[in-house]
Motif scaffolding. Structure first.
Motif, short mmCIF file in Angstrom:
data_model
loop_
_atom_site.label_atom_id
_atom_site.label_comp_id
_atom_site.label_asym_id
_atom_site.label_seq_id
_atom_site.Cartn_x
_atom_site.Cartn_y
_atom_site.Cartn_z
N GLY C 185 -8.15 -13.12 3.77
CA GLY C 185 -8.01 -13.46 2.36
C GLY C 185 -9.25 -13.09 1.57
O GLY C 185 -9.16 -12.61 0.43
N LEU C 188 -9.39 -9.49 0.66
CA LEU C 188 -8.49 -9.19 -0.45
C LEU C 188 -9.13 -9.58 -1.78
O LEU C 188 -9.24 -8.77 -2.71
CB LEU C 188 -7.18 -9.94 -0.25
CG LEU C 188 -6.09 -9.72 -1.30
CD1 LEU C 188 -5.65 -8.27 -1.32
CD2 LEU C 188 -4.90 -10.63 -1.03
N ILE C 189 -9.60 -10.82 -1.85
CA ILE C 189 -10.20 -11.26 -3.11
C ILE C 189 -11.49 -10.48 -3.34
O ILE C 189 -11.84 -10.15 -4.48
CB ILE C 189 -10.43 -12.79 -3.10
CG1 ILE C 189 -10.90 -13.27 -4.44
CG2 ILE C 189 -11.41 -13.22 -2.04
CD1 ILE C 189 -9.80 -13.22 -5.45
N LEU C 230 -0.78 -10.23 -5.46
CA LEU C 230 -1.96 -10.62 -4.68
C LEU C 230 -1.63 -11.76 -3.74
O LEU C 230 -2.00 -11.75 -2.57
CB LEU C 230 -3.07 -11.09 -5.62
CG LEU C 230 -4.11 -10.11 -6.09
CD1 LEU C 230 -5.21 -10.84 -6.83
CD2 LEU C 230 -4.70 -9.37 -4.91
N SER C 231 -0.94 -12.78 -4.27
CA SER C 231 -0.63 -13.95 -3.46
C SER C 231 0.23 -13.56 -2.27
O SER C 231 -0.03 -13.96 -1.14
CB SER C 231 0.12 -14.99 -4.30
OG SER C 231 -0.70 -15.41 -5.36
N GLY C 234 -1.83 -11.82 0.20
CA GLY C 234 -2.69 -12.75 0.91
C GLY C 234 -1.92 -13.50 1.99
O GLY C 234 -2.37 -13.60 3.13
N VAL C 235 -0.76 -14.00 1.62
CA VAL C 235 0.04 -14.74 2.60
C VAL C 235 0.47 -13.81 3.73
O VAL C 235 0.44 -14.19 4.91
CB VAL C 235 1.26 -15.38 1.91
CG1 VAL C 235 2.18 -16.03 2.93
CG2 VAL C 235 0.79 -16.43 0.90
N TYR C 238 -2.49 -13.21 6.01
CA TYR C 238 -2.71 -14.41 6.82
C TYR C 238 -1.65 -14.52 7.91
O TYR C 238 -1.96 -14.80 9.07
CB TYR C 238 -2.69 -15.64 5.93
CG TYR C 238 -3.13 -16.89 6.64
CD1 TYR C 238 -4.48 -17.24 6.65
CD2 TYR C 238 -2.23 -17.70 7.29
CE1 TYR C 238 -4.89 -18.37 7.30
CE2 TYR C 238 -2.64 -18.84 7.95
CZ TYR C 238 -3.97 -19.17 7.95
OH TYR C 238 -4.38 -20.30 8.61
#
Ligand SMILES: Nc1ncnc2c1ncn2[C@@H]1O[C@H](COP(=O)(O)OP(=O)(O)OP(=O)(O)O)[C@@H](O)[C@H]1O
Ligand SMILES: Nc1ncnc2c1ncn2[C@@H]1O[C@H](COP(=O)(O)OP(=O)(O)OP(=O)(O)O)[C@@H](O)[C@H]1O
Ligand SMILES: [Mg+2]
Ligand SMILES: [Mg+2]
Lengths: 251, 315, 261, 261, 251
Positions: C185, C188-189, C230-231, C234-235, C238
């Motif tokens: 994560g 990514l950020i 993005l979310s 991210g998921v 993960y």
């Protein structure tokens, strides 16, 4: 016989407590099978660790006649101490791998060791899939696999049934006579100590003082007759008494 | 001149491509730079980029400056970077307020919550404090997103004449009051061209050509066919819309951002000692820069005032 | 297997649907203006409308993410290995790792741009954001080896290298993988923040600029559409790393294997 | 004790001095201009000159850091506890935690500012940056409990609560503390980034504002002076958390205790 | 005597392997001391875990006469299974703590249990500071401290010297007669099984079939005379033979 390794005035304490071993003198002679007998917590495991160089004495010296042999140790720890991510085969292979032996080359040795401890079909099992006794046998196989010059065994057969235990006693003696291995053995079984060893030392419950020493003729044949004969009973009684004395009691 | 190989030149802007950079894109698109023997690459800026550092470090040959406060800072830090022209006669920085909220006059603004970005806060806002009584404790951060301003009717926000009012009108559903700070005494130049002192010393001809061609570019962007330039802008910045480009160009023309005042007499890009001194004195008074700063080291007038580009005027 | 994955995915998906429903209802009930909080339906619509632009930006961001993540994994693990070799080395290295962690990349990005191309500057920034958790967790894992096993390796006079690959590395695997899950994560950020900080000069093609520009233009639905991408990324990252953990550890580690019996 | 701490601190300090020396020498030898990379001596001088301003900014940043860190610790640990109670709950919660981790705070800060004061917006942003590693590591720790010990607690019919406080929580302590060590630095950098995204400038503002201001003024030495303060703070936070770990675990955990004998 | 808990047709396999226990029927009667004897890996620990409800059978039923008693279990696992962050006292206190007994109230019970296993002065020691036998004694104390109705013990004394072992045998019997505890005991010592139990079951090495059952009069006094008397030798021989048969061998 000359001492392979000797402890002179060796003391060991943990933290600020009373010393576990206090000025202990001890010789391990080439080719003998020395059993340490003593009450729980008297310092037997500690003595083995000092011999193996896994712990350092607070005072005293540990000297080896032939430093090369110091590198050829086998140790069966009191707990199985297996790598949880390796299967049985790979756990037994480990010491050879650490010496740089290729897996293919090591395979017959590993198989042999697994046969010896009765785990030939469990090579692919992981430690967590083994029973308590099977874990311990795996650890024994690992100690045998390098054909060590000095084999330190800390209650190796405690978790095994008597039949398996007797068989492994025999196997150990056979291995020893084949390879000339020197063995230092810790056991809680008086009978086992008599059956297996050429010398028994009884350690006092505090300070590790040697309370008694029992020599057993190495020439004796260790077989069914011996185990059920009068010499065995006699020696067993002496060893039991030594143990009792070591605990500060007497019958 | 067509036989000669073009000089490779890079120019760093201070933001993503937009109409405020139109002249430079125009000069590339319509071949003006090429005609002046230049092969120009535009290095886009962003919220955190520092074009002046890239220039000072030699990563680019020219850079765009936002205002003259930064020029003074360059002098103060003894960075060998010099302003050679100013494309905007008027700095398009504005404040906006909600109409009908008691914030319709400039004098009303200091009492409102002010959404101000950090770079403006440490420069222009310091002058506003001193000149108009704006207050630090009223400041809230402006993150280049007008939503907090729109949500709070009793607030004001900084912006660019050419950009923010358009967004607020479209998304907020109201026409904000717009106060061009230049109308209230803020007389900085803007959208300057800067280069290294060593370039000026070693290759003044290059500098002159870049300045002249850029000026022509601006002329053509505003009054010629700017379709190719706008296409280039949209290529560099896919978020850019035709609506905004048209709005920006209209505001640039309407307020004479590029070509009012001195520019009408001496040409686009011109700067004068008098005006820079006037601005310097204001900033000294506001405590933004020290009075003993040798601010004249920060610019040179030798490349401008030659009426370049006036011939292309088609007003 | 597939059935089990589906069964595992069902409750979170259901919960997610409920959350979206509540959100949609709240936006409608309180008439929240679209520039403050767009309804999921509006965001979805925007996602479809702008899909070409958004997905190409997503790809750009993910490409940086993957590169930064791999770099962080390699450097974090190697540095942790180096630190596990000696306590002195660890003490000497650690402060610099911390300094790299706490240096705001927005501050150093302009300086990095002096020496590096924008692409490399972005990569370095994203890397900086992701690497510390890997280093830190791996170092803990390498240090947490059972002393009894260390004794075993001492006994056989294992070389430092063999001790590392046969003992410390496998023992550290669970924490290393946990570090990866955190770092995924963060990469990514980090890619997003790095693009904002250093993505000048035509490099601003990732989601970061979509988000900032959309915010600037008050095109909040598009901003949320980009945030949604993005979310989801991210998921997904993960989830992928969790699966990796699961398959790497399920045979032996208590954190993932089924309880016996 | 003191002597041991000093002995432990000596090699890194020596190494640090060497690094500074090399840096100084390099800057002088290659005559790197001060606005590209100031020499340590220049930074130190700036640190002394501007100490009043810089230290008050440092305090402001540290105050946010501490608040964000405490909030992240509490929320991260509580959420991890909740997730350890049920696999379903974990699967339902995890995606939101990841979404919070990968949402760029520059994007949401302006929206937060609609509802929150700048101070609270900064706090929320800094919190978001710090909390995921704590959550993630604690969750791993809580999940990694030895199955034999779980059996023991099953045997005695331990309530979920007692199982948590007597078994899972202490067993998770090492990883929880490792999470804290990662989060300490992240809270600091989070405070900086949050201030950039959501903080109001001016008096009483933190180091982020000082850094941006110095960047704007091209006062690179002051920027480095501020970065130096950040670095020192980061190392100090890490050191403090490492000490905490050490004292919390040294009696029993293999990662910190001395090897026997 | 009525069965406290009974297994009917219970099978247990791990993964896809052959069943470890295959359709096993077994009753544990109230008040008895039942010893399971069998080769290493035959499923003894698995049987205890099924009895304790820590594992679920693949088929068959386990039924309790009085479900209340199902809650009053003690279990000495084959490995010590101590909480490494708790000292000996707190480890022994744990079961009481889990039942909500305050530390102050529990202290005498904990002290008593520590006395029993000979660790009275080690209350503050951490598990890692204990020898192998001491860890096991700590685990035994933990199982005793709740005065369980059914005590499951998996080779509890294997790591102990004979003197301590004999003493703990005596203590266990005393405790049992005081509290009426039912005990299911796994041991590898044939002598111990005879000395301690009222019934011995020998389990086959594969599938856990009950190969032999030896009843021992509960009224016998288990003392020095018993241990050295002819009945003891006779029973021991029978048990040894049962074990051999369980391994698929015969003398
Ligand atoms: N790491 C340690 N820290 C403190 N004390 C220790 C440590 N290791 C061992 N001891 C103490 O040293 C003594 C001897 O331990 P050791 O393990 O050698 O006993 P042992 O003779 O092997 O006993 P057992 O037969 O029970 O295995 C014990 O009293 C134990 O408490
Ligand atoms: N989790 C597991 N996964 C796979 N196989 C297992 C598992 N647990 C036990 N087994 C297998 O079940 C068999 C019986 O194990 P169990 O522990 O009950 O033996 P045991 O009779 O207690 O032996 P020991 O006397 O050696 O402790 C063994 O063959 C072992 O390999
Ligand atoms: Mg021992
Ligand atoms: Mg067992």
């Amino acid at each position: 016989m000359r001492p392979l390794v000797s402890l002179r005035g060796v003391s060991k304490r943990f933290g600020s407590g009373a010393p576990v071993l206090n000025a202990v003198d001890l010789d391990v002679f080439e080719g003998e099978t020395l059993t340490l007998l003593g009450p729980s917590g008297c310092g037997k495991s500690t003595a083995l660790r000092l011999l193996a160089g896994l712990a350092q004495p607070n005072s005293g010296v540990i000297s080896w006649a032939d430093p090369a042999k110091q590198r050829r140790l086998g140790f069966v720890f009191q707990e199985p101490t297996l790598l949880p991510w390796r299967d049985v085969f790979s756990n037994v292979y480990l010491p050879l791998q650490l010496k740089g032996v290729a897996r293919r080359e090591a395979a017959p040795l590993v198989e042999e060791a697994l046969d010896l401890v009765g785990l030939p079909s469990f090579g692919r099992a992981l430690p967590r899939e083994l029973s308590g006794g099977m874990k311990m046998r795996c650890a024994i196989a690992r100690a045998f696999v390098t054909h060590p010059a000095l084999l330190l065994m800390d209650e190796p057969f405690a978790a095994l049934d008597e039949v398996t235990r007797f068989k492994l006693n025999d196997d150990l003696l056979a291995l020893k006579s084949r390879l000339g291995t020197t063995i230092v053995f810790v056991t809680h079984s008086v009978a086992e100590s008599v059956f297996i060893s050429t010398r028994i030392l009884a350690l006092a419950s505090r300070g590790g003082r040697i309370v008694d020493e029992i020599d057993i003729d190495p020439a004796l044949r260790r077989d069914y007759e011996f185990r059920h004969g009068p010499a065995f009973s006699d020696l067993s009684r002496r060893a039991s008494q030594a143990l009792l004395r070591a605990m500060g009691e007497d019958e | 001149s067509s036989a000669r190989a073009l000089d490779k030149v890079s120019f760093a802007t201070n933001w993503r491509a937009q109409a405020e950079h139109g002249g430079f894109y125009q000069a590339i698109a319509d071949g003006t730079y090429a005609r002046y023997g230049l092969d120009v690459t535009i290095v886009q800026g962003g919220p955190q980029s520092n074009a002046r550092l890239l220039l000072a470090a030699g990563r680019v040959d020219f850079a765009m400056g936002a205002n003259f406060i930064q020029t003074f800072e360059v002098v103060r830090q003894k960075i060998p970077v010099v302003v050679v022209a100013s494309m905007f006669q008027i700095d398009p920085v504005i404040f906006m307020s909600h109409p009908g909220q008691g914030l319709d006059r400039f004098e009303d603004l200091p009492q409102a919550t002010a959404f101000v970005a950090n770079d403006l806060f440490v420069s222009v806002y310091q002058w506003l404090k001193q000149a108009y009584g704006f207050r630090e404790e009223k400041v809230k951060p402006y993150g280049f997103n007008p939503a907090p301003f729109i949500a709070d009717a009793k607030s004001v926000q900084e912006g660019f004449l050419t950009s923010e009012p358009y967004q607020v009108e479209r998304q907020g559903g109201f026409k904000p009051n717009v106060f061009l700070l230049a109308d209230y005494g803020y007389d900085s130049y803007s959208t300057t061209i800067e280069t290294r002192a060593e370039t000026i010393a070693g290759n003044p001809d290059l500098v002159q050509r870049f300045v002249d061609a850029s000026i022509l570019g601006w002329r053509n962007y505003l009054y010629g066919d700017n379709n190719a330039a706008n296409a280039a802008i949209k290529r560099d910045n896919p978020e850019m819309t035709d609506g905004l480009l048209a709005y920006s160009v209209a505001r640039l023309k309407e307020r004479g951002i590029v070509d009012s005042g001195d520019a009408q007499r001496f040409g686009v890009g011109v700067m004068t000692d008098a005006r820079i001194k006037s601005f310097f004195d204001k900033m000294v008074k506001a405590g933004v820069v020290p009075a003993d700063l040798p601010y004249r080291n920060g610019y040179t007038l030798r490349f401008i005032g030659k009426n370049a580009g006036m011939e292309a005027a088609s007003k | 297997m597939l059935a089990r994955v589906l069964a595992a995915a069902f409750p979170p998906l259901l919960a997610f649907a409920v959350v979206l429903g509540l959100w949609e209802a709240a936006v409608r009930a309180w008439e929240i203006p679209v520039y403050q909080l767009p309804a999921p339906s509006v965001i979805a619509q925007k996602l479809i409308e702008d899909r070409a632009l958004l997905f190409s930006s997503l790809l750009a961001t993910l490409s940086i993410t993957v590169q930064a993540f791999l770099l962080a994994t390699i450097c974090g693990a190697l540095l942790a290995l180096a630190m596990s070799q000696s306590r002195w080395l660890a003490r000497i290295i650690a402060p610099y790792a911390i300094i790299l962690q706490v240096t705001p990349i927005v501050a150093i990005a302009p300086l990095l741009l002096i020496y590096l191309s924008p692409h490399h500057a972005v990569l370095v920034c994203a890397f900086l954001v992701a690497f510390f958790p890997i280093l830190s967790n791996t170092a803990l894992g390498l240090a947490s080896v059972d002393h009894a096993l260390l004794d075993l390796f001492d006994l056989y006079g294992a070389s430092a290298w063999r001790r590392l690959i046969y003992l410390r590395a496998p023992a550290a695997l669970p924490q290393f993988l946990a570090g990866l899950r955190i770092a995924g994560g963060l990469a990514l950020i980090g890619a997003v923040v790095a693009e904002l900080a250093a993505g000048a000069g035509g490099q601003g093609s990732g989601l970061a600029f979509r988000i900032v520009e959309a915010g600037f233009r008050l095109d909040i639905p598009r901003m949320f559409a980009a945030l949604a991408l993005l979310s989801v990324s991210g998921v997904a990252i993960y989830g992928a790393l969790s699966l990796l953990s699961f398959f790497a550890l399920r045979r032996w580690h208590d954190s993932v294997r089924e309880r016996g019996g």
